[in-house]
Design a protein around this motif. Structure first.
Motif, PDB file in Angstrom:
ATOM      1  N   THR A  84      29.004 136.603  70.837  1.00 36.39           N
ATOM      2  CA  THR A  84      28.938 137.814  71.495  1.00 36.39           C
ATOM      3  C   THR A  84      29.857 138.963  71.246  1.00 36.39           C
ATOM      4  OG1 THR A  84      28.255 136.512  73.288  1.00 36.39           O
ATOM      5  CG2 THR A  84      28.689 138.628  74.065  1.00 36.39           C
ATOM      6  N   TYR A  85      29.107 140.278  70.925  1.00 34.72           N
ATOM      7  CA  TYR A  85      29.807 141.313  70.728  1.00 34.72           C
ATOM      8  C   TYR A  85      29.798 142.362  72.003  1.00 34.72           C
ATOM      9  CZ  TYR A  85      29.823 139.641  66.018  1.00 34.72           C
ATOM     10  OH  TYR A  85      29.699 138.907  64.931  1.00 34.72           O
ATOM     11  N   ARG A  86      30.902 142.759  72.626  1.00 34.18           N
ATOM     12  CA  ARG A  86      30.793 143.873  73.597  1.00 34.18           C
ATOM     13  C   ARG A  86      31.347 145.125  72.918  1.00 34.18           C
ATOM     14  NH1 ARG A  86      29.358 140.988  77.968  1.00 34.18           N
ATOM     15  NH2 ARG A  86      29.977 138.929  77.983  1.00 34.18           N
ATOM     16  N   PHE A  87      30.487 146.273  73.410  1.00 29.05           N
ATOM     17  CA  PHE A  87      30.859 147.593  72.911  1.00 29.05           C
ATOM     18  C   PHE A  87      30.968 148.434  74.250  1.00 29.05           C
ATOM     19  CE2 PHE A  87      28.364 145.513  69.770  1.00 29.05           C
ATOM     20  CZ  PHE A  87      29.123 145.641  68.594  1.00 29.05           C
ATOM     21  N   GLU A  88      32.042 149.165  74.515  1.00 25.24           N
ATOM     22  CA  GLU A  88      32.401 150.005  75.431  1.00 25.24           C
ATOM     23  C   GLU A  88      32.496 151.569  74.983  1.00 25.24           C
ATOM     24  OE1 GLU A  88      35.198 148.713  78.181  1.00 25.24           O
ATOM     25  OE2 GLU A  88      33.987 146.859  78.373  1.00 25.24           O
ATOM     26  N   GLY A  89      31.497 152.499  75.639  1.00 20.38           N
ATOM     27  CA  GLY A  89      31.722 153.909  75.002  1.00 20.38           C
ATOM     28  C   GLY A  89      33.161 154.363  75.258  1.00 20.38           C
ATOM     29  N   ASP A  90      33.814 155.197  74.367  1.00 19.78           N
ATOM     30  CA  ASP A  90      35.188 155.803  74.680  1.00 19.78           C
ATOM     31  C   ASP A  90      34.898 156.964  75.669  1.00 19.78           C
ATOM     32  OD1 ASP A  90      36.594 153.980  73.180  1.00 19.78           O
ATOM     33  OD2 ASP A  90      36.245 155.223  71.531  1.00 19.78           O
ATOM     34  N   SER A  91      33.915 157.687  75.396  1.00 18.82           N
ATOM     35  CA  SER A  91      33.723 158.998  76.352  1.00 18.82           C
ATOM     36  C   SER A  91      32.740 158.792  77.208  1.00 18.82           C
ATOM     37  CB  SER A  91      33.134 160.234  75.263  1.00 18.82           C
ATOM     38  OG  SER A  91      32.024 159.638  74.755  1.00 18.82           O
ATOM     39  N   ASN A  92      32.099 157.876  77.410  1.00 16.70           N
ATOM     40  CA  ASN A  92      30.885 157.909  78.437  1.00 16.70           C
ATOM     41  C   ASN A  92      30.942 156.391  78.919  1.00 16.70           C
ATOM     42  OD1 ASN A  92      28.671 157.787  79.905  1.00 16.70           O
ATOM     43  ND2 ASN A  92      27.579 158.831  78.629  1.00 16.70           N
ATOM     44  N   PRO A  93      31.286 156.184  80.119  1.00 15.19           N
ATOM     45  CA  PRO A  93      31.328 154.689  80.577  1.00 15.19           C
ATOM     46  C   PRO A  93      29.591 154.044  80.750  1.00 15.19           C
ATOM     47  CG  PRO A  93      31.763 156.013  82.318  1.00 15.19           C
ATOM     48  CD  PRO A  93      31.926 156.914  81.337  1.00 15.19           C
ATOM     49  N   ASP A  94      28.747 154.878  80.637  1.00 14.28           N
ATOM     50  CA  ASP A  94      27.405 154.451  80.536  1.00 14.28           C
ATOM     51  C   ASP A  94      26.987 154.101  79.255  1.00 14.28           C
ATOM     52  OD1 ASP A  94      27.166 154.838  83.228  1.00 14.28           O
ATOM     53  OD2 ASP A  94      26.421 157.093  82.997  1.00 14.28           O
ATOM     54  N   ASP A  95      27.735 154.489  78.178  1.00  9.71           N
ATOM     55  CA  ASP A  95      27.711 153.881  76.623  1.00  9.71           C
ATOM     56  C   ASP A  95      28.000 152.632  76.320  1.00  9.71           C
ATOM     57  OD1 ASP A  95      26.747 154.164  74.079  1.00  9.71           O
ATOM     58  OD2 ASP A  95      28.324 155.383  73.473  1.00  9.71           O
ATOM     59  N   ASN A  96      27.319 151.660  76.876  1.00 12.04           N
ATOM     60  CA  ASN A  96      27.772 150.136  76.906  1.00 12.04           C
ATOM     61  C   ASN A  96      26.896 149.278  76.079  1.00 12.04           C
ATOM     62  OD1 ASN A  96      30.510 150.718  77.983  1.00 12.04           O
ATOM     63  ND2 ASN A  96      29.563 150.595  79.938  1.00 12.04           N
ATOM     64  N   ALA A  97      27.195 148.348  75.423  1.00 11.72           N
ATOM     65  CA  ALA A  97      26.081 147.501  74.897  1.00 11.72           C
ATOM     66  C   ALA A  97      26.793 146.082  74.452  1.00 11.72           C
ATOM     67  CB  ALA A  97      25.545 148.194  73.728  1.00 11.72           C
ATOM     68  N   VAL A  98      25.928 145.090  74.510  1.00 13.68           N
ATOM     69  CA  VAL A  98      26.263 143.755  74.248  1.00 13.68           C
ATOM     70  C   VAL A  98      25.211 143.301  73.185  1.00 13.68           C
ATOM     71  CG1 VAL A  98      26.662 141.212  74.760  1.00 13.68           C
ATOM     72  CG2 VAL A  98      27.116 143.199  76.519  1.00 13.68           C
ATOM     73  N   LEU A  99      25.661 142.820  72.086  1.00 12.24           N
ATOM     74  CA  LEU A  99      25.104 142.299  71.030  1.00 12.24           C
ATOM     75  C   LEU A  99      25.204 140.692  70.983  1.00 12.24           C
ATOM     76  CD1 LEU A  99      24.135 143.629  67.534  1.00 12.24           C
ATOM     77  CD2 LEU A  99      24.701 141.129  67.710  1.00 12.24           C
ATOM     78  N   TYR A 100      24.040 139.965  70.991  1.00 14.19           N
ATOM     79  CA  TYR A 100      24.212 138.577  70.823  1.00 14.19           C
ATOM     80  C   TYR A 100      23.601 138.021  69.667  1.00 14.19           C
ATOM     81  CZ  TYR A 100      24.812 139.144  76.189  1.00 14.19           C
ATOM     82  OH  TYR A 100      25.201 139.389  77.345  1.00 14.19           O
ATOM     83  N   VAL A 101      24.332 137.320  69.042  1.00 11.28           N
ATOM     84  CA  VAL A 101      23.727 136.687  67.585  1.00 11.28           C
ATOM     85  C   VAL A 101      22.944 135.345  68.198  1.00 11.28           C
ATOM     86  CG1 VAL A 101      24.023 135.565  65.481  1.00 11.28           C
ATOM     87  CG2 VAL A 101      25.217 137.491  66.168  1.00 11.28           C
ATOM     88  N   VAL A 102      21.926 135.097  68.198  1.00  5.93           N
ATOM     89  CA  VAL A 102      21.152 133.723  68.738  1.00  5.93           C
ATOM     90  C   VAL A 102      20.431 133.073  67.432  1.00  5.93           C
ATOM     91  CG1 VAL A 102      19.410 133.336  70.180  1.00  5.93           C
ATOM     92  CG2 VAL A 102      20.857 135.156  70.892  1.00  5.93           C
ATOM     93  N   LYS A 103      20.340 131.749  67.965  1.00  4.38           N
ATOM     94  CA  LYS A 103      19.548 130.956  66.870  1.00  4.38           C
ATOM     95  C   LYS A 103      18.692 130.121  67.776  1.00  4.38           C
ATOM     96  CE  LYS A 103      21.456 127.184  65.340  1.00  4.38           C
ATOM     97  NZ  LYS A 103      22.219 126.160  64.558  1.00  4.38           N
ATOM     98  N   ASP A 104      17.275 129.976  67.287  1.00  2.00           N
ATOM     99  CA  ASP A 104      16.519 129.125  68.172  1.00  2.00           C
ATOM    100  C   ASP A 104      16.426 127.631  67.647  1.00  2.00           C
ATOM    101  OD1 ASP A 104      14.818 128.975  65.717  1.00  2.00           O
ATOM    102  OD2 ASP A 104      13.134 130.294  66.357  1.00  2.00           O
ATOM    103  N   ASN A 105      15.605 126.848  68.350  1.00  6.46           N
ATOM    104  CA  ASN A 105      15.727 125.194  67.742  1.00  6.46           C
ATOM    105  C   ASN A 105      14.967 125.032  66.670  1.00  6.46           C
ATOM    106  OD1 ASN A 105      13.283 125.758  68.778  1.00  6.46           O
ATOM    107  ND2 ASN A 105      13.057 124.240  70.467  1.00  6.46           N
ATOM    108  N   ALA A 106      14.518 125.831  65.975  1.00  9.33           N
ATOM    109  CA  ALA A 106      13.939 125.971  64.303  1.00  9.33           C
ATOM    110  C   ALA A 106      14.784 126.520  63.479  1.00  9.33           C
ATOM    111  CB  ALA A 106      12.607 126.728  64.258  1.00  9.33           C
ATOM    112  N   GLY A 107      16.106 127.099  63.721  1.00 10.15           N
ATOM    113  CA  GLY A 107      17.018 127.426  62.791  1.00 10.15           C
ATOM    114  C   GLY A 107      16.777 129.009  62.471  1.00 10.15           C
ATOM    115  N   ASN A 108      15.852 129.844  63.250  1.00  8.12           N
ATOM    116  CA  ASN A 108      15.776 131.264  62.911  1.00  8.12           C
ATOM    117  C   ASN A 108      17.049 131.822  63.736  1.00  8.12           C
ATOM    118  OD1 ASN A 108      13.031 130.962  61.590  1.00  8.12           O
ATOM    119  ND2 ASN A 108      12.310 130.504  63.529  1.00  8.12           N
TER     120      ASN A 108
END
Length: 116
Positions: A56-80
């Motif tokens: 999990t990577y979390r990003f917060e905007g320096d100049s705008n508190p509404d500029d936030n995102a989370v990126l999740y690296v995900v694997k499925d049960n088939a290895g994708n």
């Protein structure tokens, strides 16, 4: 982005996405308007138990508190492997409780493979 003392760590969503792409992670898992989680260019509908969050990577905007995102690296049960990107703040790219509940129900197995 959360950083555990690595001063060379990437701090933007685009930097992390570029590095993941170089490691072969280029496709997204996305929830559609029917609240079905699908892997990009696939018809398979996933349940949370069929996925694992590897990082999990979390990003917060320096100049705008509404500029936030989370990126999740995900694997499925088939290895994708893919990513889930969630913008949050005033405007989320996944409105409603279904997406949040789905994420909470995905098992988490943090992997050192994605510490960069």
């Amino acid at each position: 982005m959360e950083n555990s003392g690595n001063f060379d760590a990437m701090t933007t969503l685009s930097q992390v996405m570029k590095t993941l792409s170089e490691r072969g992670i280029q496709r997204e898992f996305r929830m559609n308007e029917k609240c079905e989680m699908k892997f990009e260019n696939s018809d398979k509908v996933y349940q949370p138990a069929e996925l694992v969050i590897l990082k999990t990577y979390r990003f917060e905007g320096d100049s705008n508190p509404d500029d936030n995102a989370v990126l999740y690296v995900v694997k499925d049960n088939a290895g994708n492997r893919g990513m889930i990107i969630d913008s949050y703040g005033a405007d989320s790219n996944y409105p409603g409780e279904e997406f949040d509940k789905f994420l909470r129900d995905i098992p988490v197995l943090e992997s050192d493979e994605f510490n960069f």
